[in-house]
Design a protein around this motif. Structure first.
Motif: not given
Length: 108
Positions: A58-64, A82-86
């Protein structure tokens, strides 16, 4: 403590299912070509779009947002990381991006 792992973009296995939980405008501007896009707020309604037997990165822009999404997915019985740093880290790592606009992909 979370019940899921956080991984770096370079540690995502080849062919893994990447789930992008960013907003539509972020996705359109730039995303990983093979990612599945389900904005965070749509995740509960679109849970059937996901394979419960497949590992989800799972990825977003920065990880939140991806942290919250991975946490929620694991609580539903899914295997999520969770993908760290997105996508910021994706871009910094030089991984390929595409856009929906036909313009040069960017991360918003």
């Amino acid at each position: 403590m979370s019940d899921f792992e956080t991984v770096k973009v370079n540690d995502i296995p080849a062919g893994a299912r990447l789930l992008d939980v960013r907003e539509d405008y972020e996705w359109s501007a730039g995303h990983a070509e093979t990612a599945l896009h389900i904005p965070l707020e749509q995740l509960p309604a679109r849970l059937d779009d996901l394979d419960p037997d497949e590992d989800l990165y799972v990825i977003c822009r920065t990880g939140g947002r991806s942290f919250r999404a991975a946490q929620w997915l694991v609580a539903q019985g899914y295997s999520a990381f969770n993908v760290a740093g997105g996508m910021d880290q994706w871009l910094e790592s030089g991984l390929p991006l595409v856009s929906e606009s036909g313009l040069k992909p960017v991360i918003l």
